[in-house]
Design a protein around this motif. Sequence first.
Motif, PDB file in Angstrom:
ATOM      1  N   ARG A  18     -61.653  -6.803 -10.851  1.00  0.00           N
ATOM      2  CA  ARG A  18     -62.859  -5.982 -10.729  1.00  0.00           C
ATOM      3  C   ARG A  18     -63.563  -5.962 -12.083  1.00  0.00           C
ATOM      4  O   ARG A  18     -62.972  -5.567 -13.094  1.00  0.00           O
ATOM      5  CB  ARG A  18     -62.493  -4.567 -10.284  1.00  0.00           C
ATOM      6  N   ASN A  43     -65.833  -9.747  -7.195  1.00  0.00           N
ATOM      7  CA  ASN A  43     -65.630  -8.290  -7.170  1.00  0.00           C
ATOM      8  C   ASN A  43     -66.320  -7.679  -8.392  1.00  0.00           C
ATOM      9  O   ASN A  43     -65.674  -7.263  -9.353  1.00  0.00           O
ATOM     10  CB  ASN A  43     -64.133  -7.970  -7.163  1.00  0.00           C
ATOM     11  N   PRO A  62     -62.352  -0.642 -12.959  1.00  0.00           N
ATOM     12  CA  PRO A  62     -62.510  -2.068 -13.292  1.00  0.00           C
ATOM     13  C   PRO A  62     -61.347  -2.601 -14.124  1.00  0.00           C
ATOM     14  O   PRO A  62     -60.656  -1.855 -14.829  1.00  0.00           O
ATOM     15  CB  PRO A  62     -63.813  -2.089 -14.098  1.00  0.00           C
TER      16      PRO A  62
END
Length: 434
Positions: A18, A43, A62
């Motif tokens: 992420r 992502n 993230p």
Amino acid sequence: MGSTIVEMRPGNSVRQARILIVDDEKMSCRLLAGILEKQHFLNVEIVETGKAALKSMISFRPDLVLLDMQLPDIVGLEVCTRIRANPEFVDVPILIQTATVNRKEMGDLFAAGASDFLSKPINPAELVSRVIVHLERRLLLGEMREYRERISQELDAARRMQLEILPSPVHQEQLAASAGLRVGSYNRPSSEIGGDLWGLLPIDQGSFGLFLADFTGHGVTAALNTFRLHALIHEYKELHADPAEFVTMLNERLARLLPPDQFATFIYVLVAHGAGELRLTSAGAPSAIIQIGLLGAATLAETSGLPLGIAKGVRYGVHRLPFPPGSLLLLYSDGLSEFADKDGHRIGEAGLVTAINASHPELAPYELIDRLCDAAGITARQTLPDDTTIICIDRRVGSRELSRSGSLFVKAPTLDGSPAFITPLQPESAWRRC
């Protein structure tokens, strides 16, 4: 010439990462996202303010942040500092985008917690390379952290198993009560697990066996060998009353099991309290210390013998010593006698004898062990360079004072330092130090 993006194929774990882009310029966001998507990073989340970035750290979580220095509400350095303030994000890579970077700014970037920086205009090849490097590094650090946690848990479990094969407080209490004596012990490995092993072996109403083993090395290998030896000791239960034959048999077995560079010092003592005698057999262990009677001075019980596991066919002898009421026996591994204090001084076997002779005869076993540790320079918080074990068998109880009812009492300190009395039949936790 424009830079060329080389098609890179990071691993699945990296591709699934992420990535949070924090930039208020829409064109820049589209450019960054497009470069990443071309490299199979799908992502990706984009936010335009510092406050939104801080919220996304919680919601999006993230694996990497691309953070612009100039934001409309909070400057990039402040956002970086706030992210790092959260322990959950201390290892999340933060790549700062900036148009101008000098040495002072670089210092400020890294002081705020930045992992790296990217100069504007963004070089696509550099962006992809840095993103992959930092994601792979984070993945590797995560794997290492998980590995260390798993190893730590396994070592904790192994340590608990080692403690379980040592004499339990209940076992020591029962044996001490039946023999009319006291037992004190101290066992500390140099790491999570160690190569020292000691034990008490019930034989009959008038005697029991006491052993102390110290394997070469530290850690897992030495610890595994203690489990081997523990199994062998209990396999030859019929030899526990014959120290010389018992140690001879253990050596024969270990000489076949251990590789050439591994061996153990070992001492076995048959404590014949009914007959008032000790029968010792040593295999290269430090000399036992014995004080015969309340008025006797502590001395070294000089014994000799080849350590266990070095050679087959070795025969061991037995040494007999008087052990009447009022006597004391101390066994220890060389982690005590060879410990170097802050000045590099080692107490040695002679120093231990001196410390015992200088101690008050009414000290309980755990108090005497404390005195010996203090004399050697061993403190509770320091890491020991070698596994250290001390066992004290005390027959001085009962030779000092009897109550009017004939019950046996032993002086012991209370929490406030005033004298109190406990019987040797009380739970061992009242006086034993582990």
